[in-house]
Enzyme design. Structure first.
Site, mmCIF file in Angstrom:
data_model
loop_
_atom_site.group_PDB
_atom_site.id
_atom_site.type_symbol
_atom_site.label_atom_id
_atom_site.label_comp_id
_atom_site.label_asym_id
_atom_site.label_seq_id
_atom_site.Cartn_x
_atom_site.Cartn_y
_atom_site.Cartn_z
ATOM 1 N N HIS A 1 77.532 65.156 34.768
ATOM 2 C CA HIS A 1 77.997 64.075 33.889
ATOM 3 C C HIS A 1 79.460 64.274 33.512
ATOM 4 C CE1 HIS A 1 73.693 63.221 33.397
ATOM 5 N NE2 HIS A 1 74.063 62.033 32.924
ATOM 6 N N LYS B 1 80.093 64.117 27.375
ATOM 7 C CA LYS B 1 78.667 64.079 27.015
ATOM 8 C C LYS B 1 78.344 65.222 26.057
ATOM 9 C CE LYS B 1 74.066 63.837 29.102
ATOM 10 N NZ LYS B 1 73.618 62.758 28.223
#
Ligand code: NAP
Length: 270
Positions: A159, A163
């Site tokens: 990701h 995040k």
């Protein structure tokens, strides 16, 4: 936007976040919805449409969820905020009888159970989905199928580096689905030793989960299976946040017709 009894009145929490902006655009563009509230701590009082570069929405950013829900008579709250905010947001929504559709990840199992209980008491529905992309749902289902025949598995999720939670909700959900299809088992060498702490990743019932955080990524996951003389990789890539929007819209429509909590988009589309 025209007011009609048939439109679902939708509030969006985290409206100015990366996901929230896409959700606001989706809600504004879909005739089944009426955007009635946008909640975010910044740019309070400004028109959400102007802020995200679409037409004016006639909806102004609010920072109190309770007030916004009360004033707007929202029927559905779509939440893409942060793991430390979402829990309180959902309890507020439930207090006002507003159906939550939650994309925010990092939610505790005990909260999911408590929400389900309250939703059933109130005879309304809610949806929590760690991943709203249809391709990701298929990746999870195919992985669960594969685990029956190839039980040695590790998950690598990748990701963007903003995040907050790790591992991703999708990785945990994938591991839960795989765990239902195979017995808990020791993987790797029984005497293996980490020379650097964390080198083998997190452990979920004997399955290793590895989290990569780098700029440039959106949301990606590989599920790797190893067998005798063969390997199998199932990979999904969300290359833009638009990938999640059909799933979010579907959930916000279906949530008005269910009672209790549905956890996982796969349980809405089957
Ligand atoms: P983000 O860009 O950081 O957006 C979060 C937004 O929430 C920010 O605008 C933040 O404002 C706002 N916020 C903070 N506190 C709030 C409050 N009390 N009320 C309302 N809004 C508040 O994060 P993102 O990338 O959009 O991701 C949001 C969540 O969705 C994460 O948990 C992520 O893992 C998850 N996600 C889920 C899926 C899925 O398919 N389920 C897909 C992608 C992402 P400030 O920045 O001013 O604090």
């Amino acid at each position: 936007m025209a007011n009609s009894d048939r439109q679902i009145r939708v509030a969006v929490a985290g409206a100015l976040g990366k996901m929230g902006r896409e959700v606001v655009k989706t809600v504004m563009a879909d005739p089944a919805f009426q955007l009635v509230a946008a909640i975010d701590p910044s740019s309070v009082g400004q028109d959400i449409g102007s802020l995200i570069g679409t037409e004016e929405a006639g909806v102004f950013v609010a920072n109190s969820l309770a007030e916004a829900l009360l004033q707007s008579s929202a029927e559905v709250l779509i939440d893409f905020t942060t793991p430390n905010v979402v829990t309180q947001n959902v309890y507020i929504a439930l207090e006002y009888g507003v159906r939550p559709v939650v994309g925010t990840t990092g939610i505790k199992q005990e909260d999911l159970q408590a929400w389900d209980r309250i939703l059933k008491e109130k005879q309304i529905g809610g949806v929590v989905a760690p991943n709203f992309a249809i391709g990701a749902i298929l990746m999870m289902k195919f992985s669960a199928m594969a685990a029956k025949y190839m039980p040695h598995v590790e998950i690598i999720e990748l990701h963007h580096d903003q995040k907050l939670d790790a591992p991703s909700g999708t990785a945990v959900k994938t591991a839960e689905m795989i765990a239902k299809e195979r017995a808990r088992m020791q993987q790797g060498h029984p005497a293996e030793e980490e020379k650097l702490q964390g080198a083998r990743g997190a452990d979920f019932e004997g399955m290793k989960i590895h989290s990569v955080r780098l700029p440039g990524y959106v949301a990606h996951q590989e599920v790797l299976f190893g067998g005798v003389g063969q390997t199998l990789v199932i990979r999904h890539d969300s290359i833009s946040r638009e990938s999640f929007m059909p799933g979010v819209a579907l959930a916000a429509k279906k949530v008005t017709g269910i009672t209790g909590l549905v956890y996982g988009l796969e349980n809405l589309i089957d």
